[in-house]
Design a protein around this motif. Structure first.
Motif, PDB file in Angstrom:
ATOM      1  N   ALA A   1      25.451  -8.107  57.542  1.00  0.00           N
ATOM      2  CA  ALA A   1      25.033  -6.880  58.222  1.00  0.00           C
ATOM      3  C   ALA A   1      26.172  -6.261  59.032  1.00  0.00           C
ATOM      4  N   PRO A   2      26.948  -7.044  59.793  1.00  0.00           N
ATOM      5  CA  PRO A   2      28.081  -6.425  60.507  1.00  0.00           C
ATOM      6  C   PRO A   2      29.148  -5.889  59.551  1.00  0.00           C
ATOM      7  N   ALA A   3      29.352  -6.571  58.409  1.00  0.00           N
ATOM      8  CA  ALA A   3      30.334  -6.068  57.440  1.00  0.00           C
ATOM      9  C   ALA A   3      29.891  -4.728  56.865  1.00  0.00           C
ATOM     10  N   SER A   4      28.591  -4.589  56.639  1.00  0.00           N
ATOM     11  CA  SER A   4      28.058  -3.310  56.162  1.00  0.00           C
ATOM     12  C   SER A   4      28.058  -2.284  57.273  1.00  0.00           C
TER      13      SER A   4
ATOM     14  N   ASP B   1       7.884 -19.350  49.029  1.00  0.00           N
ATOM     15  CA  ASP B   1       8.030 -19.840  47.648  1.00  0.00           C
ATOM     16  C   ASP B   1       8.504 -18.730  46.719  1.00  0.00           C
ATOM     17  N   CYS B   2       8.000 -17.522  46.955  1.00  0.00           N
ATOM     18  CA  CYS B   2       8.433 -16.383  46.122  1.00  0.00           C
ATOM     19  C   CYS B   2       9.905 -16.057  46.338  1.00  0.00           C
ATOM     20  N   LEU B   3      10.396 -16.287  47.564  1.00  0.00           N
ATOM     21  CA  LEU B   3      11.714 -15.797  47.945  1.00  0.00           C
ATOM     22  C   LEU B   3      12.830 -16.815  47.775  1.00  0.00           C
ATOM     23  N   ARG B   4      12.500 -18.082  47.619  1.00  0.00           N
ATOM     24  CA  ARG B   4      13.554 -19.105  47.530  1.00  0.00           C
ATOM     25  C   ARG B   4      14.545 -18.828  46.386  1.00  0.00           C
ATOM     26  N   PRO B   5      14.074 -18.401  45.188  1.00  0.00           N
ATOM     27  CA  PRO B   5      15.056 -18.131  44.124  1.00  0.00           C
ATOM     28  C   PRO B   5      16.086 -17.073  44.522  1.00  0.00           C
ATOM     29  N   SER B   6      15.677 -16.067  45.291  1.00  0.00           N
ATOM     30  CA  SER B   6      16.625 -15.031  45.720  1.00  0.00           C
ATOM     31  C   SER B   6      17.691 -15.625  46.635  1.00  0.00           C
ATOM     32  N   LEU B   7      17.283 -16.542  47.500  1.00  0.00           N
ATOM     33  CA  LEU B   7      18.236 -17.181  48.395  1.00  0.00           C
ATOM     34  C   LEU B   7      19.229 -18.028  47.607  1.00  0.00           C
ATOM     35  N   GLU B   8      18.732 -18.714  46.593  1.00  0.00           N
ATOM     36  CA  GLU B   8      19.581 -19.614  45.808  1.00  0.00           C
ATOM     37  C   GLU B   8      20.529 -18.845  44.896  1.00  0.00           C
ATOM     38  N   ARG B   9      20.048 -17.777  44.277  1.00  0.00           N
ATOM     39  CA  ARG B   9      20.856 -17.079  43.278  1.00  0.00           C
ATOM     40  C   ARG B   9      21.742 -15.999  43.891  1.00  0.00           C
ATOM     41  N   ASP B  10      21.331 -15.484  45.039  1.00  0.00           N
ATOM     42  CA  ASP B  10      22.153 -14.535  45.785  1.00  0.00           C
ATOM     43  C   ASP B  10      22.608 -13.361  44.927  1.00  0.00           C
ATOM     44  N   LYS B  11      21.673 -12.754  44.206  1.00  0.00           N
ATOM     45  CA  LYS B  11      21.983 -11.612  43.356  1.00  0.00           C
ATOM     46  C   LYS B  11      22.148 -10.358  44.214  1.00  0.00           C
ATOM     47  N   PRO B  12      23.154  -9.519  43.922  1.00  0.00           N
ATOM     48  CA  PRO B  12      23.303  -8.280  44.686  1.00  0.00           C
ATOM     49  C   PRO B  12      22.009  -7.478  44.734  1.00  0.00           C
ATOM     50  N   GLY B  13      21.716  -6.939  45.892  1.00  0.00           N
ATOM     51  CA  GLY B  13      20.507  -6.128  46.064  1.00  0.00           C
ATOM     52  C   GLY B  13      19.278  -6.975  46.235  1.00  0.00           C
ATOM     53  N   ALA B  14      18.939  -7.760  45.235  1.00  0.00           N
ATOM     54  CA  ALA B  14      17.714  -8.552  45.269  1.00  0.00           C
ATOM     55  C   ALA B  14      17.748  -9.579  46.386  1.00  0.00           C
ATOM     56  N   ALA B  15      18.893 -10.270  46.539  1.00  0.00           N
ATOM     57  CA  ALA B  15      18.984 -11.310  47.568  1.00  0.00           C
ATOM     58  C   ALA B  15      19.078 -10.683  48.954  1.00  0.00           C
ATOM     59  N   THR B  16      19.900  -9.663  49.086  1.00  0.00           N
ATOM     60  CA  THR B  16      20.113  -9.068  50.406  1.00  0.00           C
ATOM     61  C   THR B  16      18.823  -8.475  50.961  1.00  0.00           C
ATOM     62  N   ARG B  17      18.057  -7.812  50.107  1.00  0.00           N
ATOM     63  CA  ARG B  17      16.830  -7.177  50.587  1.00  0.00           C
ATOM     64  C   ARG B  17      15.769  -8.205  50.963  1.00  0.00           C
ATOM     65  N   SER B  18      15.944  -9.479  50.553  1.00  0.00           N
ATOM     66  CA  SER B  18      14.934 -10.493  50.854  1.00  0.00           C
ATOM     67  C   SER B  18      15.301 -11.362  52.045  1.00  0.00           C
ATOM     68  N   LEU B  19      16.522 -11.208  52.613  1.00  0.00           N
ATOM     69  CA  LEU B  19      16.958 -12.114  53.679  1.00  0.00           C
ATOM     70  C   LEU B  19      16.048 -12.023  54.903  1.00  0.00           C
TER      71      LEU B  19
ATOM     72  N   PHE C   1      21.383   1.696  42.862  1.00  0.00           N
ATOM     73  CA  PHE C   1      20.310   1.277  43.753  1.00  0.00           C
ATOM     74  C   PHE C   1      20.559  -0.135  44.278  1.00  0.00           C
ATOM     75  N   LEU C   2      20.940  -1.051  43.377  1.00  0.00           N
ATOM     76  CA  LEU C   2      21.197  -2.430  43.801  1.00  0.00           C
ATOM     77  C   LEU C   2      22.399  -2.496  44.735  1.00  0.00           C
ATOM     78  N   ALA C   3      23.425  -1.685  44.463  1.00  0.00           N
ATOM     79  CA  ALA C   3      24.595  -1.677  45.330  1.00  0.00           C
ATOM     80  C   ALA C   3      24.239  -1.149  46.711  1.00  0.00           C
ATOM     81  N   ALA C   4      23.471  -0.061  46.770  1.00  0.00           N
ATOM     82  CA  ALA C   4      23.059   0.485  48.064  1.00  0.00           C
ATOM     83  C   ALA C   4      22.187  -0.505  48.827  1.00  0.00           C
ATOM     84  N   ASP C   5      21.305  -1.178  48.118  1.00  0.00           N
ATOM     85  CA  ASP C   5      20.481  -2.220  48.743  1.00  0.00           C
ATOM     86  C   ASP C   5      21.356  -3.317  49.340  1.00  0.00           C
ATOM     87  N   ASP C   6      22.380  -3.705  48.588  1.00  0.00           N
ATOM     88  CA  ASP C   6      23.222  -4.809  49.037  1.00  0.00           C
ATOM     89  C   ASP C   6      23.991  -4.450  50.300  1.00  0.00           C
ATOM     90  N   LEU C   7      24.254  -3.161  50.478  1.00  0.00           N
ATOM     91  CA  LEU C   7      24.976  -2.695  51.660  1.00  0.00           C
ATOM     92  C   LEU C   7      24.041  -2.182  52.748  1.00  0.00           C
TER      93      LEU C   7
END
Length: 894
Positions: free
Chosen positions: A726-729, A681-699, A559-565
Motif C-alpha cells: 500500500a505505501p509503494a502504491s 477458506d475462500c481466500l487462502r488460495p489468493s494468499l498462496e498464489r499471489d496473483k496480480p489484482g486477485a491477491a491484492t484485492r483480497s488482502l 483492470f487487474l493492474a489497476a486493482d493491484d495498485l
C-alpha cells in the motif's frame, strides 16, 4: 389451386403481421425439410398484406461464401440514403459492401447499420423482410440479420426466415415455427387438387404415406404420374419418383432437356439472383443463345423472372451437374464480372473454374481474402484462403494460407474448423515464424474449447522459438500468454511465464509500448518484486496509445493492474476510454468484456443499479455474440453484495474459469453473513498464489476474516503484504484499507486512530463499498467499547450507505449492531425507479444528461424507435411529461 391446410401456421404468421402493423417488431424462423411448404407459406404471407411493404430475398448456395452478398441484396433499395447513418455505421456498411477501400469493420456494427436502415425504412409504412433459403445465406449476412432480429422492439418491422433444420446457427435461437408433413386429410386434399381426373383412394393413401405428407412431393407426384397410375389402373412405379428425394426427382426432370438448356439452367443456379445483365453476359461467353431458355420456361422449371419455380430446383441443378460443366459455368461468370470493379467475385468464380494447381489464381484469391477481411467478411476470407490453399503448388505457401484461414475461423468463433485448417498446414510448417503463428492460432483454439490451462504454454513455446527472429511478434505472443494466465488458476505456469519473460531479451525493446510495459510489469510483479513493478504498471496504465489489441481484451489486464495498485483513477480512466472506443467503433465483442470490467468499478462505487444495467447490456450482447468463453461469473459479485445467497452459490457451482473472482465474491458473501472461517477458506488460495489484482484485492478481506475467525497467522501474513504494497502504491484506496487492517490487528487502545484514518482516506475515493465497511467495523468496535452514542453515528452511516446501495446482508449486519446500541433504524421504502428496467435506467440516464434519441440509440446499439418506446414508458413510470424533468425525477428517486 387454393392454399390448403397449415391453419395454425397461418395464424402464427397473421399474428406476427398484426404486430408489425401496430408498430411492434417481430421475428420468426420457419423451419422445415425441403418441400415442406416454407416458400409457399412465405409467398402467401407476402400476398396477404397489401398494407405492408414486403422485401423478399433468398439465399443462394453458390453465393454462400461471398460475405454480405445477401445483406447487400436486401438493403439495395435504401443504399442511396446511407449517408444519413451515424458515422461508424455508415463507414462499416460502406466497407462491408466494398464502397470504401482500405478500412476495417466489425460485423456487428454492420448489423447495427442494417438495423438503423431497416428501422428508418419502416417509419413511413410497416416493413416485412422475407428471407427464404436462409441455410444458404453467407455467414456475414446471417450474423447481421440475426443481430437485427435480436435488437428489434418497436420498429413496425418484421423479419421472416425460412430454413432447413440444418440451417445457419446465427438464427438458430430465434422464435421458431416448425413445418412437418401435412396431416392426412390436408395431404389428400392437396393431392386431389393437382389431379385433373380420377384419384383412387388406395393410390392416394399410398402416395401420402410414401411422401410423408410433404407438400412439394405430393404436388410433383400429381404432375408426373400418369392418369392411369393416379386412377389405380396402372401400377405405381417403385420407388415413387419423388418421396423425400426431391432433388433427384428434379434432376430427372431436367435430364431430358437439350444440353444448351441444361447449361443455361446451371448458369442460372450459379449466378446471383436478380442480375439478368450478368446472366446474359455469361451466356454470351458460353456462346448460347437466349432462346435455349424457352424449353425451361415452357415446362415451368423457370419463371418469367428467370428464377426457378421452387428454390429446391436451384440446388438440384447445381448439385446434379457434371464437375466439368460447373467449371465451364464458373469460367463464364468470371469472364462476365469486371475484374477491376468486381475483383472478388471474379477471383472466386475463376478459382471455382480451375482444376489442379495454379499459383496465379491462388494469389488472386489471397488478395481477395485480404479485402474480405477488411470488410469484416471473415467467413468469406476463410473460404477464399482455403480454396487458395487447395490451388497452391508450394507447400509453404499452402501452409501459410491454411494458417491464415484458421485465424479467420477463430474470429468467427469456430475452433473446430480452425483446428482442421491447422492440421492440414502442419506438413508445410518447416520454418520458425510460420510455425509459431500456427501455434498462436492453436492456443486460441484451445481457449475456445475451454482448455485455458494449455494456451499459455503453447504461446510461450511459440514466443521462445522466434525471439531471435521476430522480437515484436515474440513479445506479442508473450503478452497474450500473460493475459491468459492472469485469468486462470495455474500458479506454476504463471511463475514460469514470469521467469521466461524476464530472461528473454526480446521482452525489453529499445522503444517500449504500453503492452511491453504491462508485460514486464506483470512479470516483475509475479516474480515477487511488487515495489519495482509499480512504476511499470502505472506507466502502462497512463500510456496514451491505441486501445486495439489482438487476443484477450485489454480491459481485463488493465483492470487487474489497476486493482493491484489500488489505483481507481487510472483504472476508471482506462475503462472509460476502452468503453468509449468500443462503442464508437462498434467493437461489440470486446465491449462485452469491457462492460464486465465496468461492473466491478460501479460495484465499488456502490452504484449497484448501474452495475446491473451494464451486466444486462453485456447479457443482451451475449444473445447476439454467443456465450462468453468464461461462463457463469458475470453476476456473482453483484449478487454477493446484494446478499442473495442461494443465487450466488448456484452460480458459483456452475462457473467455469475466473476461479479467483468466484472465490472473492463468495468471500464477500460469507463476510457479510458473519461466516468468517468460510470466508477465509475462500481466500487462502489468493494468499498462496499471489496473483496480480486477485491477491491484492483480497488482502484486506483476509485480515478481517482472519481476525474474526481467530486465525491471526493468516491475518498477519496478509497485513505484512499490505504494509509493503500500500505505501509503494501510495493511493488513498490502498492506504485506507491498510489503516483499517491495522485497526483490526491493533490492541483496543491503539485501534481508533487507524479507523479514523481509514475513513478519512477512503472518503477521498469513489470506493463507497469499502468506506461503508470501514464505518461498519469502526461502529462495531465502538459498540464493544460501550461507546454507544459514537457507535450509533458510525453504524447509522454504514446502514444508510449499504441500504442505498442495496447491499442487503451488510445493511442487515449494520442494523443488528444498531439495535444492540438501543436504536431502531428506520426502514427505507423501495426506490420509485425500481420499476424501471435496467435498459430503461440506461436510457433515462443518458436522456437526462442531454443525449438525443439518435445518440442514445448509437450508444446502446438500439433503433431510435426503441429508444422512443422506452422513453414513453419511463415518462409514465416516473409521472413526468418531458425529458427536461428527467434529471430531477431520477434524483428524487435516488
Amino acid at each position: 389451386m387454393g392454399f390448403i391446410g397449415r391453419h395454425h401456421e397461418q395464424q402464427v404468421l397473421a399474428d406476427l403481421l398484426a404486430g408489425v402493423r401496430d408498430g411492434r417488431s417481430g421475428t420468426l424462423v420457419v423451419v422445415g425439410e425441403p418441400g415442406s411448404g416454407k416458400t409457399s407459406l412465405l409467398d402467401r404471407v407476402a400476398a396477404s398484406c397489401p398494407d405492408v411493404r414486403v422485401v423478399p430475398i433468398a439465399g443462394a448456395e453458390p453465393e454462400s461464401c461471398l460475405g454480405y452478398a445477401a445483406l447487400h441484396r436486401l438493403l439495395r433499395p435504401w443504399l442511396g440514403g446511407i449517408d444519413a447513418l451515424p458515422e461508424p455505421q455508415r463507414e462499416a456498411l460502406r466497407t462491408a459492401f466494398g464502397h470504401t477501400a482500405g478500412g476495417t469493420t466489425d460485423r456487428y456494427l454492420v448489423g447495427m447499420a442494417a438495423l438503423t436502415v431497416l428501422a428508418e425504412a419502416s417509419t413511413p409504412e410497416p416493413l416485412l423482410c422475407v428471407i427464404d433459403d436462409a441455410q444458404w445465406l453467407d455467414r456475414e449476412s446471417a450474423d447481421a440479420l440475426a443481430f437485427v432480429a435480436r435488437r428489434l422492439h418497436a420498429e413496425a418491422l418484421g423479419l421472416l426466415f425460412a430454413t432447413r433444420p440444418d440451417g445457419p446457427a446465427p438464427v438458430g435461437d430465434l422464435p421458431t415455427l416448425t413445418l412437418s408433413g401435412l396431416p392426412e386429410e390436408d395431404a389428400r386434399s392437396l393431392l386431389a387438387a393437382g389431379v385433373a381426373g380420377r384419384l383412387d383412394d388406395e393410390v392416394a393413401a399410398t402416395l401420402v404415406a410414401g411422401s410423408g405428407g410433404n407438400p412439394l412431393a405430393l404436388t410433383e407426384l400429381a404432375r408426373t404420374l400418369s392418369a392411369g397410375q393416379l386412377a389405380g389402373l396402372v401400377p405405381l412405379p417403385r420407388p415413387l419418383p419423388a418421396g423425400v428425394r426431391l432433388e433427384t426427382h428434379f434432376q430427372q426432370q431436367i435430364r431430358p432437356l437439350p444440353a444448351e438448356t441444361r447449361l443455361l439452367l446451371l448458369l442460372v443456379s450459379a449466378a446471383p439472383p436478380g442480375d439478368p445483365s450478368l446472366l446474359w453476359r455469361a451466356a454470351a461467353h458460353l456462346g448460347i443463345a437466349a432462346d435455349h431458355m424457352d424449353r425451361a420456361l415452357a415446362e415451368g422449371i423457370l419463371t418469367a423472372a428467370l428464377d426457378f419455380r421452387h428454390p429446391l430446383i436451384r440446388s438440384a441443378v447445381y448439385r446434379g451437374a457434371e464437375a466439368a460443366d460447373r467449371r465451364l459455368v464458373h469460367a463464364a461468370l468470371a469472364a462476365a464480372y469486371d475484374s477491376a470493379l468486381d475483383a472478388d467475385r471474379h477471383a472466386w468464380h475463376r478459382a471455382q473454374a480451375t482444376i489442379g494447381l495454379d499459383e496465379q489464381v491462388a494469389a488472386q484469391l489471397e488478395q481477395a481474402s485480404e479485402r474480405a477481411r477488411s470488410r469484416g467478411g471473415h467467413a468469406e476470407q476463410a473460404a477464399f484462403l482455403a480454396r487458395a490453399a487447395d490451388l497452391s503448388p508450394d507447400p509453404r505457401a499452402q501452409a501459410a494460407r491454411l494458417v491464415a484461414a484458421a485465424r479467420a475461423h477463430l474470429v468467427l468463433g469456430d475452433p473446430d474448423a480452425a483446428g482442421r485448417m491447422l492440421d492440414r498446414a502442419e506438413p508445410g510448417l518447416d520454418r520458425p515464424v510460420p510455425r509459431a503463428l500456427a501455434r498462436q492460432a492453436r492456443a486460441t483454439a484451445e481457449m475456445y474449447a475451454g482448455q485455458y490451462a494449455n494456451a499459455p504454454g503453447i504461446l510461450l513455446e511459440a514466443a521462445k522459438s522466434i525471439a531471435a527472429l521476430d522480437a515484436a511478434l515474440a513479445r506479442k505472443m508473450m503478452f497474450e500468454a500473460m493475459q491468459v494466465v492472469l485469468i486462470t488458476d495455474d500458479h506454476a505456469t504463471m511463475l514460469e511465464i514470469a521467469r521466461s519473460v524476464l530472461d528473454m531479451p526480446a521482452a525489453r525493446p529499445d522503444r517500449v509500448t504500453y503492452a511491453d510495459l504491462f508485460l514486464v510489469g506483470c512479470a516483475t510483479r509475479l516474480a515477487g518484486d511488487y515495489v519495482n513493478a509499480v512504476p511499470l504498471l502505472r506507466e502502462a496504465l497512463a500510456a496514451d496509445e491505441t486501445l486495439v489489441e489482438d487476443g484477450p481484451p485489454l480491459a481485463v489486464i488493465s483492470f487487474l493492474a489497476a486493482d493491484d495498485l489500488w489505483d481507481e483513477e487510472a483504472g476508471r480512466r482506462m475503462w472509460n476510454e476502452l468503453e468509449a472506443y468500443d462503442r464508437r467503433s462498434g467493437a461489440l465483442g470486446t465491449l462485452r468484456t469491457t462492460l464486465a470490467v465496468g461492473v466491478a468499478w460501479e460495484l465499488r462505487a456502490g452504484r449497484f443499479d448501474a452495475a446491473e444495467a451494464l451486466q444486462d447490456e453485456a447479457a443482451d450482447l451475449s444473445k447476439v455474440l454467443g456465450p462468453l468463453l468464461v461462463g457463469g461469473v458475470e453476476r456473482i459479485e453483484l449478487l454477493a453484495w446484494r446478499g442473495r445467497e442461494d443465487e450466488v452459490r448456484s452460480l458459483a457451482a456452475g462457473a467455469t474459469g475466473l476461479g479467483f473472482l468466484v472465490r472473492n465474491s463468495l468471500a464477500v458473501l460469507e463476510i457479510s453473513l458473519g461466516r468468517y472461517p468460510e470466508a477465509l477458506d475462500c481466500l487462502r488460495p489468493s494468499l498462496e498464489r499471489d496473483k496480480p489484482g486477485a491477491a491484492t484485492r483480497s488482502l484486506h478481506e483476509i485480515v478481517e476474516a482472519g481476525v474474526r475467525s481467530g486465525d491471526h497467522q493468516a491475518a498477519k501474513a496478509a497485513l505484512v503484504r499490505l504494509e509493503e504494497r500500500a505505501p509503494a502504491s501510495g493511493t488513498p484506496w490502498g492506504l485506507g484499507l491498510l489503516a483499517r487492517c491495522r485497526a483490526l490487528m491493533a490492541d483496543d487502545d491503539q485501534a481508533e486512530p487507524h479507523y479514523r484514518e481509514s475513513i478519512a482516506l477512503l472518503t477521498r475515493t469513489h470506493i463507497r463499498t469499502e468506506l461503508a465497511r470501514s464505518h461498519l467495523l469502526y461502529g462495531e468496535w465502538l459498540r464493544r467499547r460501550r461507546r454507544r452514542a459514537d457507535a450509533r453515528a458510525q453504524l447509522r452511516t454504514a446502514h444508510d450507505m449499504f441500504t442505498r446501495m442495496g447491499a442487503t446482508a451488510f445493511a442487515g449486519r449494520a442494523r443488528t449492531e444498531l439495535q444492540a446500541t438501543g436504536e431502531r433504524p428506520r426502514s427505507r421504502d423501495d426506490r420509485a425507479d425500481r420499476d424501471l428496467t435496467p435498459q430503461e435506467r440506461q436510457v433515462a440516464g443518458l436522456a437526462a444528461a442531454g443525449a438525443t434519441n439518435s445518440e442514445i440509440a448509437a450508444r446502446l446499439f438500439l433503433s431510435t424507435s426503441t429508444v422512443e418506446y422506452h422513453l414513453t414508458r419511463i415518462f409514465r413510470k416516473l409521472s413526468i411529461t418531458s425529458r427536461r424533468k428527467l434529471a430531477t425525477a431520477l434524483r428524487e428517486t435516488a
